[in-house]
Design an enzyme around this catalytic site. Structure first.
Site, mmCIF file in Angstrom:
data_model
loop_
_atom_site.group_PDB
_atom_site.id
_atom_site.type_symbol
_atom_site.label_atom_id
_atom_site.label_comp_id
_atom_site.label_asym_id
_atom_site.label_seq_id
_atom_site.Cartn_x
_atom_site.Cartn_y
_atom_site.Cartn_z
ATOM 1 N N HIS A 162 0.860 -1.425 -0.139
ATOM 2 C CA HIS A 162 -0.011 0.061 0.127
ATOM 3 C C HIS A 162 1.075 1.341 0.060
ATOM 4 O O HIS A 162 0.095 2.443 -0.334
ATOM 5 C CB HIS A 162 -1.272 -0.427 0.790
ATOM 6 C CG HIS A 162 -2.414 -1.036 1.125
ATOM 7 N ND1 HIS A 162 -2.469 -1.360 0.631
ATOM 8 C CD2 HIS A 162 -2.020 -2.476 1.396
ATOM 9 C CE1 HIS A 162 -3.692 -1.961 0.456
ATOM 10 N NE2 HIS A 162 -3.508 -2.755 1.999
ATOM 11 N N ASP A 184 -2.639 -10.312 -2.782
ATOM 12 C CA ASP A 184 -3.176 -10.143 -0.588
ATOM 13 C C ASP A 184 -4.747 -9.686 -0.971
ATOM 14 O O ASP A 184 -4.707 -9.262 -2.219
ATOM 15 C CB ASP A 184 -2.104 -9.297 -0.325
ATOM 16 C CG ASP A 184 -2.785 -8.274 1.432
ATOM 17 O OD1 ASP A 184 -2.524 -8.187 2.144
ATOM 18 O OD2 ASP A 184 -4.122 -7.394 0.974
ATOM 19 N N HIS A 217 -6.541 -7.146 -0.185
ATOM 20 C CA HIS A 217 -6.543 -5.721 -0.764
ATOM 21 C C HIS A 217 -5.938 -5.475 -1.714
ATOM 22 O O HIS A 217 -4.989 -5.709 -2.058
ATOM 23 C CB HIS A 217 -5.570 -4.924 0.924
ATOM 24 C CG HIS A 217 -6.659 -5.602 1.864
ATOM 25 N ND1 HIS A 217 -6.338 -5.860 2.998
ATOM 26 C CD2 HIS A 217 -7.740 -5.078 2.057
ATOM 27 C CE1 HIS A 217 -6.645 -6.423 3.491
ATOM 28 N NE2 HIS A 217 -7.973 -5.598 3.858
ATOM 29 N N ASP A 254 -4.800 -12.753 3.698
ATOM 30 C CA ASP A 254 -5.469 -12.284 4.620
ATOM 31 C C ASP A 254 -7.090 -12.484 3.874
ATOM 32 O O ASP A 254 -7.945 -12.215 4.295
ATOM 33 C CB ASP A 254 -5.424 -11.033 4.334
ATOM 34 C CG ASP A 254 -4.944 -10.195 2.911
ATOM 35 O OD1 ASP A 254 -5.258 -11.060 2.483
ATOM 36 O OD2 ASP A 254 -4.748 -8.588 4.262
HETATM 37 ZN ZN ZN Z 1 -4.081 -6.852 2.964
#
Ligand code: ZN
Length: 316
Positions: free
Chosen positions: A127, A164, A166, A253
């Site tokens: 991120h 991931d 996200h 995740d």
């Molecule tokens: Zn994540």
């Protein structure tokens, strides 16, 4: 059996995020324990980290960001840029150790000392933007690794696979106008999940158009949908792009038991994805697959997920 590197350094646990934060030091304990208890440690080549040379980090992050981060840390600030980014006085140093360990491992893969590797680092990175910390991330580990491959090793085609749950907004933005780095991400649909980027129409900019690909997944979906999208979006893209090295943003995740998201990927589903990745590594990249830890917050599931992950690398 492959020469598989395992980057693990107890100092990665010194980055403290405070109470009630999901990105806890214990995550690494769980990963180490899962690998150790399965008897895999003697089969792996273990590395500890040394701090990164700043020149590699500067290939991704701007000078003012690096200085702001260091200053915030030494001033004892408890958060940086975002309330999600909780930190302690060691966070800057540990972030340098994360990048430094990865650079070292990537260099060893390029020298042929290792075939592939898993880097169990904290803090995570995907991120982090050029000039901003976000989503528990400070330095974009995988992006620095890609720039290092380009600059130190003259690699012209780096493939990044980010599973991931996200979307890796930072990684996408860093490479979206670069046709020499293909960024593929499969993640929970941005209408439902952090950070709100990673829609299908985000597919690169300018000369980088066509070298970013996103597979958003609706909440509640699991193994079947991941298999379908990876077959439809990732496999043909990499068959065309033919990466010389594959970097993996390995976040765990999307697991059904991980409370950070709404995906239903099973432990076997993760293994299937990793198996496909090492197969592509063998086809296009001389087996050079370097996996870097991102998220994954189920302390119950991380041991088995990490164990399967390195087993697949060992048997690649
Ligand atoms: Zn994540």
């Amino acid at each position: 059996m492959k020469k598989t590197g395992f980057l693990y350094d107890e100092r990665y646990q010194l980055h403290k995020t405070g109470h009630y934060h999901p990105e806890v030091p214990d995550r690494l304990d769980c990963i180490y324990r899962g690998i150790k208890e399965a008897g895999l440690l003697p089969k792996l080549i273990l590395f500890e980290a040394s701090p990164a040379d700043m020149k590699w980090i500067q290939l991704v992050h701007n000078e003012s960001y690096i200085r702001r981060f260091e200053a915030a840390c030494s001033a004892g600030k408890r958060t940086f840029d975002s309330p999600d980014n909780q930190m302690c006085c060691d966070t800057y140093e540990i972030s340098l150790l994360a990048v430094g360990g990865i650079i070292d491992v990537v260099g060893r893969v390029m020298q042929g000392e290792l075939d592939n590797a898993f880097c169990a680092v904290r803090p995570p990175g995907h991120h982090a933007e050029v000039g901003n910390a976000m989503g528990f991330c400070y330095f974009n580990n995988v992006a620095v690794a890609a720039r290092y491959l380009q600059n130190q090793w003259g690699i012209h085609r780096v493939g990044i696979i980010d599973f991931d749950v996200h979307h890796g907004n930072g990684t996408q933005h860093i490479f979206e106008d670069d046709p020499t780095v293909f960024y593929y991400s499969i993640h929970e649909h941005p209408s439902f999940a952090y950070p709100g980027t990673g829609r299908e129409f985000e597919n690169g900019k300018d000369i980088g158009h066509g070298y970013t690909k996103n597979s958003p997944v609706l909440p509640g979906r699991g193994d079947d949908e991941y298999r379908r999208l990876i077959r439809k979006d990732l496999l043909p893209s990499f068959d065309e792009f033919r990466p010389e090295v594959i970097l993996v943003s390995a976040g765990f995740d999307a697991h059904i038991d991980d409370e950070m998201a709404d995906m239903q990927l099973s432990t076997e589903g993760f293994s299937w994805i990793m198996q496909k990745i090492v197969e592509m590594g063998n086809l296009y990249s001389k087996g050079r697959v370097i996996s870097i830890l991102e998220g994954g917050y189920s302390l119950k599931r991380l041991p088995e997920l990490a164990k399967n992950h390195v087993e697949i690398l060992l048997n690649a």
